[in-house]
Design a protein around this motif. Sequence first.
Motif, short mmCIF file in Angstrom:
data_model
loop_
_atom_site.label_atom_id
_atom_site.label_comp_id
_atom_site.label_asym_id
_atom_site.label_seq_id
_atom_site.Cartn_x
_atom_site.Cartn_y
_atom_site.Cartn_z
N GLY A 51 -9.69 16.88 8.89
CA GLY A 51 -9.13 15.97 7.90
C GLY A 51 -7.77 16.44 7.41
O GLY A 51 -7.26 17.48 7.84
N PRO A 52 -7.17 15.68 6.49
CA PRO A 52 -5.84 16.01 5.97
C PRO A 52 -5.85 17.34 5.24
O PRO A 52 -6.75 17.64 4.46
CB PRO A 52 -5.53 14.84 5.04
N VAL A 53 -4.80 18.13 5.47
CA VAL A 53 -4.77 19.51 4.99
C VAL A 53 -4.86 19.60 3.48
O VAL A 53 -5.54 20.50 2.95
CB VAL A 53 -3.49 20.22 5.52
N SER A 54 -4.20 18.71 2.73
CA SER A 54 -4.19 18.83 1.28
C SER A 54 -5.58 18.62 0.67
O SER A 54 -5.87 19.14 -0.40
CB SER A 54 -3.19 17.84 0.66
N PHE A 55 -6.43 17.87 1.34
CA PHE A 55 -7.80 17.64 0.87
C PHE A 55 -8.73 18.75 1.36
O PHE A 55 -9.50 19.31 0.59
CB PHE A 55 -8.32 16.28 1.35
N LEU A 56 -8.65 19.04 2.66
CA LEU A 56 -9.63 19.91 3.28
C LEU A 56 -9.50 21.36 2.85
O LEU A 56 -10.49 22.08 2.77
CB LEU A 56 -9.53 19.78 4.81
N ARG A 57 -8.31 21.80 2.55
CA ARG A 57 -8.13 23.22 2.23
C ARG A 57 -8.81 23.60 0.91
O ARG A 57 -9.08 24.78 0.67
CB ARG A 57 -6.64 23.56 2.17
N THR A 58 -9.08 22.64 0.04
CA THR A 58 -9.76 22.93 -1.23
C THR A 58 -11.26 22.67 -1.17
O THR A 58 -11.98 22.99 -2.12
CB THR A 58 -9.16 22.08 -2.36
N MET A 59 -11.75 22.13 -0.07
CA MET A 59 -13.17 21.80 0.04
C MET A 59 -13.97 23.04 0.43
O MET A 59 -13.62 23.75 1.36
CB MET A 59 -13.40 20.68 1.05
N ILE A 87 0.85 -1.19 0.00
CA ILE A 87 0.00 0.00 0.00
C ILE A 87 0.89 1.24 0.00
O ILE A 87 2.01 1.22 0.51
CB ILE A 87 -0.95 0.02 1.21
N ARG A 88 0.36 2.32 -0.57
CA ARG A 88 1.06 3.60 -0.57
C ARG A 88 0.13 4.66 0.01
O ARG A 88 -1.06 4.68 -0.30
CB ARG A 88 1.47 4.00 -1.99
N PHE A 89 0.67 5.55 0.82
CA PHE A 89 -0.14 6.63 1.39
C PHE A 89 0.76 7.77 1.83
O PHE A 89 1.97 7.61 1.97
CB PHE A 89 -1.00 6.12 2.55
N PHE A 90 0.13 8.91 2.05
CA PHE A 90 0.85 10.12 2.46
C PHE A 90 0.29 10.58 3.80
O PHE A 90 -0.91 10.77 3.95
CB PHE A 90 0.67 11.22 1.41
N VAL A 91 1.17 10.73 4.78
CA VAL A 91 0.78 11.17 6.11
C VAL A 91 1.00 12.67 6.22
O VAL A 91 2.10 13.17 5.94
CB VAL A 91 1.60 10.42 7.20
N GLU A 92 -0.05 13.39 6.60
CA GLU A 92 0.02 14.85 6.63
C GLU A 92 -0.78 15.41 7.80
O GLU A 92 -1.53 14.69 8.47
CB GLU A 92 -0.50 15.43 5.32
N LYS A 93 -0.64 16.70 7.99
CA LYS A 93 -1.23 17.37 9.14
C LYS A 93 -2.75 17.42 9.04
O LYS A 93 -3.31 17.52 7.95
CB LYS A 93 -0.67 18.80 9.25
N ILE A 94 -3.42 17.36 10.20
CA ILE A 94 -4.87 17.48 10.29
C ILE A 94 -5.22 18.95 10.53
O ILE A 94 -4.60 19.62 11.36
CB ILE A 94 -5.43 16.62 11.43
#
Length: 303
Positions: free
Chosen positions: A159-167, A116-123
């Motif tokens: 949620g993860p910053v890279s997703f949530l900041r564009t929502m 599996i591959r994933f990216f761990v980032e700030k909430i």
Amino acid sequence: MRKKLYIFSASVIFAVILWISISLSDIFYTNVDVKLTLTNFPHGYTTGSPLPEKIKLRVKGQGWRLVSINVGPETEFRVSVGGDSGNHNINLYNYLESNRWLLSEVEIINIFPDSIRFFVEKIISKKLPVISGLDLEFKPGYGIASDIIFKPDSIVVRGPVSFLRTMKEIKTINKSLNLLDLRTETEVSLPRMNGFDYSSSLIEVVLDIQRIVDKQFDNITVDIIDIPHRKEVVLLPNKIAFNVRGGIEILGKLKPDQFRAYVTYQSLVQDTTGSVTPILEMPKNVTLQYLKPDRLRYVIRSF
């Protein structure tokens, strides 16, 4: 006779149990779906990467062992993030040792997927409005008469910053409601997304369903806005009729003074056709079907 029947039934049951016991002592192969769980995230971090909810294990073992795995409590295949942020590329075979419950019960033949591959980032947290994912179907002649009400109408999303900041909003899950013909209240969930949680995951929805009808208004005066000094404008005609559509309860309460029809002097000056379409301001939750006439002639006088 009855005693013999009891003895026969007991013999049959014992034979079945003995047969099952002997059969399940043999070695079997089977597939087992196991929940994938990531652990040991750094504090305040998560991943929003798309990951399988479960992994499939091809296992070998005694029948009793395999039965206990399939019918027992849900089991987990736990993978440690190692307390690190950033990109992770994990080979699941390397985590068999940390999932000893598997090795003690059965032999693992295959894992799918095996990595599996994933990216761990700030909430981060963000307050977002709720929008509808409902699929609504109405009885003939009925429809939604006013805006859908959500309770709550906005929620805090973590949620993860890279997703949530564009929502900009959060949409409910798809839910179909059919043959609607009256006010309806229901509950709908928010979508499950990896790495996300909500201040409220269940939303109450209120649907104002009414019979949809038309209503005619006549002799509504058209105003002229922003006429300059020493100018006069004559509209031909200066009154209009129009038809609007909406819920029967809403239209039943509408009065002519809730509408305003007008043209601006600037639109007359810029016009090159000799006629203009009046602007009609209407209350919420009604739609215009037609204006009559839809264009007005005009005369501009100076004095």
